[in-house]
Motif scaffolding. Structure first.
Motif, PDB file in Angstrom:
ATOM      1  N   ALA A  84       0.829  -1.213   0.000  1.00  0.00           N
ATOM      2  CA  ALA A  84       0.000   0.000   0.000  1.00  0.00           C
ATOM      3  C   ALA A  84       0.863   1.263   0.000  1.00  0.00           C
ATOM      4  O   ALA A  84       0.591   2.223  -0.714  1.00  0.00           O
ATOM      5  CB  ALA A  84      -0.928  -0.007   1.212  1.00  0.00           C
ATOM      6  N   ILE A  85       1.918   1.248   0.799  1.00  0.00           N
ATOM      7  CA  ILE A  85       2.747   2.454   0.961  1.00  0.00           C
ATOM      8  C   ILE A  85       3.644   2.700  -0.261  1.00  0.00           C
ATOM      9  O   ILE A  85       3.798   3.825  -0.725  1.00  0.00           O
ATOM     10  CB  ILE A  85       3.608   2.342   2.247  1.00  0.00           C
ATOM     11  N   PHE A  86       4.254   1.621  -0.779  1.00  0.00           N
ATOM     12  CA  PHE A  86       5.254   1.797  -1.840  1.00  0.00           C
ATOM     13  C   PHE A  86       4.683   1.686  -3.260  1.00  0.00           C
ATOM     14  O   PHE A  86       5.434   1.779  -4.225  1.00  0.00           O
ATOM     15  CB  PHE A  86       6.398   0.793  -1.665  1.00  0.00           C
ATOM     16  N   GLY A  87       3.359   1.475  -3.368  1.00  0.00           N
ATOM     17  CA  GLY A  87       2.758   1.294  -4.689  1.00  0.00           C
ATOM     18  C   GLY A  87       3.001   2.456  -5.629  1.00  0.00           C
ATOM     19  O   GLY A  87       3.381   2.268  -6.794  1.00  0.00           O
ATOM     20  N   ILE A 142       3.661  -6.736  -5.900  1.00  0.00           N
ATOM     21  CA  ILE A 142       2.988  -5.829  -6.847  1.00  0.00           C
ATOM     22  C   ILE A 142       3.911  -5.361  -7.978  1.00  0.00           C
ATOM     23  O   ILE A 142       3.443  -4.795  -8.960  1.00  0.00           O
ATOM     24  CB  ILE A 142       2.374  -4.598  -6.138  1.00  0.00           C
ATOM     25  N   SER A 143       5.226  -5.606  -7.834  1.00  0.00           N
ATOM     26  CA  SER A 143       6.165  -4.991  -8.797  1.00  0.00           C
ATOM     27  C   SER A 143       5.915  -5.369 -10.262  1.00  0.00           C
ATOM     28  O   SER A 143       6.053  -4.516 -11.133  1.00  0.00           O
ATOM     29  CB  SER A 143       7.612  -5.275  -8.397  1.00  0.00           C
ATOM     30  N   PRO A 144       5.558  -6.618 -10.601  1.00  0.00           N
ATOM     31  CA  PRO A 144       5.395  -6.882 -12.043  1.00  0.00           C
ATOM     32  C   PRO A 144       3.975  -6.673 -12.560  1.00  0.00           C
ATOM     33  O   PRO A 144       3.747  -6.767 -13.760  1.00  0.00           O
ATOM     34  CB  PRO A 144       5.766  -8.364 -12.155  1.00  0.00           C
ATOM     35  N   TYR A 384      -3.102   3.076 -15.465  1.00  0.00           N
ATOM     36  CA  TYR A 384      -2.196   4.156 -15.034  1.00  0.00           C
ATOM     37  C   TYR A 384      -1.472   3.832 -13.722  1.00  0.00           C
ATOM     38  O   TYR A 384      -0.246   3.778 -13.673  1.00  0.00           O
ATOM     39  CB  TYR A 384      -3.014   5.442 -14.932  1.00  0.00           C
ATOM     40  N   GLN A 385      -2.211   3.623 -12.649  1.00  0.00           N
ATOM     41  CA  GLN A 385      -1.573   3.335 -11.360  1.00  0.00           C
ATOM     42  C   GLN A 385      -2.140   2.037 -10.772  1.00  0.00           C
ATOM     43  O   GLN A 385      -2.340   1.937  -9.553  1.00  0.00           O
ATOM     44  CB  GLN A 385      -1.785   4.505 -10.391  1.00  0.00           C
ATOM     45  N   VAL A 386      -2.360   1.073 -11.649  1.00  0.00           N
ATOM     46  CA  VAL A 386      -3.019  -0.154 -11.189  1.00  0.00           C
ATOM     47  C   VAL A 386      -2.162  -0.906 -10.165  1.00  0.00           C
ATOM     48  O   VAL A 386      -2.694  -1.535  -9.239  1.00  0.00           O
ATOM     49  CB  VAL A 386      -3.426  -1.045 -12.392  1.00  0.00           C
ATOM     50  N   GLY A 387      -0.827  -0.790 -10.290  1.00  0.00           N
ATOM     51  CA  GLY A 387       0.049  -1.450  -9.312  1.00  0.00           C
ATOM     52  C   GLY A 387      -0.144  -0.858  -7.927  1.00  0.00           C
ATOM     53  O   GLY A 387      -0.200  -1.570  -6.918  1.00  0.00           O
ATOM     54  N   ALA A 388      -0.236   0.459  -7.878  1.00  0.00           N
ATOM     55  CA  ALA A 388      -0.411   1.142  -6.587  1.00  0.00           C
ATOM     56  C   ALA A 388      -1.793   0.852  -6.001  1.00  0.00           C
ATOM     57  O   ALA A 388      -1.946   0.663  -4.786  1.00  0.00           O
ATOM     58  CB  ALA A 388      -0.219   2.649  -6.776  1.00  0.00           C
ATOM     59  N   ILE A 389      -2.803   0.821  -6.865  1.00  0.00           N
ATOM     60  CA  ILE A 389      -4.168   0.524  -6.393  1.00  0.00           C
ATOM     61  C   ILE A 389      -4.214  -0.917  -5.869  1.00  0.00           C
ATOM     62  O   ILE A 389      -4.780  -1.194  -4.804  1.00  0.00           O
ATOM     63  CB  ILE A 389      -5.192   0.748  -7.531  1.00  0.00           C
ATOM     64  N   HIS A 390      -3.584  -1.815  -6.607  1.00  0.00           N
ATOM     65  CA  HIS A 390      -3.508  -3.217  -6.181  1.00  0.00           C
ATOM     66  C   HIS A 390      -2.805  -3.310  -4.823  1.00  0.00           C
ATOM     67  O   HIS A 390      -3.241  -4.036  -3.923  1.00  0.00           O
ATOM     68  CB  HIS A 390      -2.736  -4.012  -7.254  1.00  0.00           C
ATOM     69  N   GLY A 391      -1.742  -2.542  -4.677  1.00  0.00           N
ATOM     70  CA  GLY A 391      -1.015  -2.533  -3.400  1.00  0.00           C
ATOM     71  C   GLY A 391      -1.907  -2.140  -2.247  1.00  0.00           C
ATOM     72  O   GLY A 391      -1.889  -2.762  -1.173  1.00  0.00           O
ATOM     73  N   ARG A 392      -2.718  -1.111  -2.458  1.00  0.00           N
ATOM     74  CA  ARG A 392      -3.617  -0.656  -1.379  1.00  0.00           C
ATOM     75  C   ARG A 392      -4.686  -1.705  -1.089  1.00  0.00           C
ATOM     76  O   ARG A 392      -5.106  -1.877   0.061  1.00  0.00           O
ATOM     77  CB  ARG A 392      -4.246   0.685  -1.756  1.00  0.00           C
TER      78      ARG A 392
END
Lengths: 467, 46
Positions: A84-87, A142-144, A384-392
């Motif tokens: 969540a934090i590093f997404g 979440i990185s890939p 766009y920011q799907v990795g960050a959203i996934h992280g959260r």
């Protein structure tokens, strides 16, 4: 600063002719490594006998199962928090830098943990494997994801399913690897644990480098050859983009949070109870003398569940490309409710084969739930920011990691306190999980298109991800 | 320096060998892990 520049997003943009099928192996290199976390229980007994040297007779100063169990719990909580934090940082700096950070944290966590084992200091083990390693898990998980979605806009489910399948496979590698290493080092250190941690930390650090250095992002204007985005209107697949900050303001994000929470919590209900459940339900008393499920057969059942967890990640996520994400989750929940409610009855009627089949289908959908969620997010919020959203969203997993075992153990203990045993002692666990799935079904049913007010107004660039 | 990129490029210019090696690097340990688990799972049917 040549070394630093090699890690920059701009240095990872693929050139012409790059084959996108090189990306799933890069993603798998990360997920196969960090998936080891699910095999941490292989260390439980050896860690509890570091002083006595005998797993059957722990010394008074040896760590208790409860103390050791916190190591995995901390790692899973840190997985969710760090994802969540590093997404957004990940979206800005690109996958290579994030994968390297993940490798350093995950490998480093093992090394710090080995010091904790060597000094018999549980806090150092918590800090090493739990906190530092847990951060590596979260960033690595979440990185890939967003990179895969950008390379496979036509097969998002297939691509993310392959990577997240690796997380399931990681436990299958980590468990026998740890057992072999502990056996090899058993004469040189208490239970062979500390040197095993060192070797595994170094091995994973090296193995993950394959992912770090082979990952590539597509150019902004790249599309798969012959790919024509569907012109069919579908409210649940957007062509626009929502930022991670805006995504958490939408009801859709929180509905999917509930979807993931309920699916994972229910799956934990089976995973946590699998071995005792099958032994107690199908004992000699139920099936006849000498016909009961032994401890070795129960371990085989757990292994079979792991295989279906792995296969389900790929199968269901790939199927969601054809069926649609909402329909796929409706199947997870609808079929899941029936199957969870069926489990106690199958136990009561001593139908072992059907019981095993039902448990395998349930676990395949548990794995499928993990693997399908990135594509669902991408459909609703754009890439766009799907990795960050996934992280959260993965904070739902952390919550389930605490909630699931709590529900299972409290209901099972309460049933035992009432004098129930065998299948009857687990009945309420499965009915409660079926009830949770009803909640998930309703949440999934309520998912609709994201309102226009949340979409980004202008063009978006990956580098803007960290604002 | 950013490499030049072209949209809609064919995927065939990456050598098949490179692709095979990449999949082997991750496929081999995965297959080993799956086989170990499968052997363990056989105990359920014995």
């Amino acid at each position: 600063m040549a070394a630093t520049s090699l890690l920059d997003r701009s240095r990872t943009v693929a050139g012409p002719g790059f084959n996108r099928w090189l990306i799933p192996p890069a993603a798998l290199a990360i997920h196969l490594a960090i998936g080891q976390a699910y095999a941490f229980s292989v260390f439980n007994k050896p860690l509890g006998a570091l002083i006595s040297g005998d797993v059957a007779k722990p010394a008074p100063d040896d760590w208790t199962p409860g103390q050791i169990g916190w190591t995995f719990s901390i790692a899973i909580v840190l997985l969710g928090l760090s994802a969540a934090i590093f997404g957004k940082w990940l979206e800005r700096v690109g996958p290579r830098k994030a994968m390297l950070a993940s490798a350093l944290c995950f490998g480093g966590g093992f090394l710090i943990g080995s010091l904790g084992v060597h000094l018999h200091n549980i806090w150092l083990l918590y800090f090493g494997y739990g906190v530092v390693g847990g951060i590596g898990l979260g960033i690595g998980y979440i990185s890939p994801v967003s990179t895969l979605i950008k390379w496979f806009p036509d097969r998002k489910g297939v691509a993310t399913g392959m990577a997240i399948m690796g997380f399931g496979g990681g436990a299958m590698i980590g468990s026998p690897l740890a057992n072999n290493l502990m056996n090899h080092f058993k004469d040189s250190a208490p239970m062979g644990v500390a040197p095993t941690f060192i070797v595994m930390g170094i091995l994973y650090l090296i193995f993950m480098q394959f992912g770090v250095w082979s990952i590539r992002v597509p150019a902004d204007d790249w599309k798969p050859a012959g790919y024509v985005p569907s012109t069919e209107h579908n409210d649940l697949i957007t062509t626009q983009n929502v930022s991670a900050d805006n995504a958490i303001k939408t009801p859709q994000f929180w509905l999917l949070w509930v979807v993931l929470l309920t699916n994972v919590t229910a799956g934990i209900g089976v995973l946590e109870t699998a071995s005792p459940l099958i032994q107690e339900t199908f004992s000699d008393g139920a099936l006849g003398a000498g016909k009961g499920v032994t401890a070795a057969a129960a371990a085989g059942f757990v292994g079979l569940l792991s295989l279906f967890n792995l296969l389900g990640r790929f199968f269901w996520s790939s199927a969601s490309d054809k069926m649609g994400r909402k329909t796929t989750y409706a199947i997870y929940f609808g079929l899941g409710i029936l199957l969870y409610a069926l489990i106690p009855k199958l136990g009561h009627n001593a139908q072992l084969i059907l019981f095993v089949v039902v448990a395998c289908v349930i676990i395949s959908m548990y794995g499928g739930g993990f693997a399908t969620i990135p594509a669902y997010l991408s459909d609703l919020f754009g890439k766009y920011q799907v990795g960050a959203i996934h992280g959260r969203l993965l904070t739902a997993w952390s919550t389930a990691g605490v909630l699931g075992p709590l529900i299972v153990h409290s209901l099972h203990e309460s049933a035992q306190a009432k004098g129930l045993s065998g299948a009857a002692a687990y009945q309420n666990v499965f009915y409660t999980m079926a009830g949770l799935l009803v909640l998930g079904l309703l949440a999934n049913f309520a998912v609709t298109a994201v309102k226009d007010q949340y979409f980004e107004k202008g063009p978006v660039t990956p580098e803007a991800g960290g604002h | 320096m950013e490499p030049a990129t072209t949209p809609n490029t064919p995927e065939s210019s990456t050598s098949g060998l490179r692709l095979a090696i990449a999949w082997l690097v991750v496929g081999a340990p995965l297959l080993w892990g799956v086989s170990q688990t499968f052997i363990k799972a056989l105990a359920l049917f014995q």
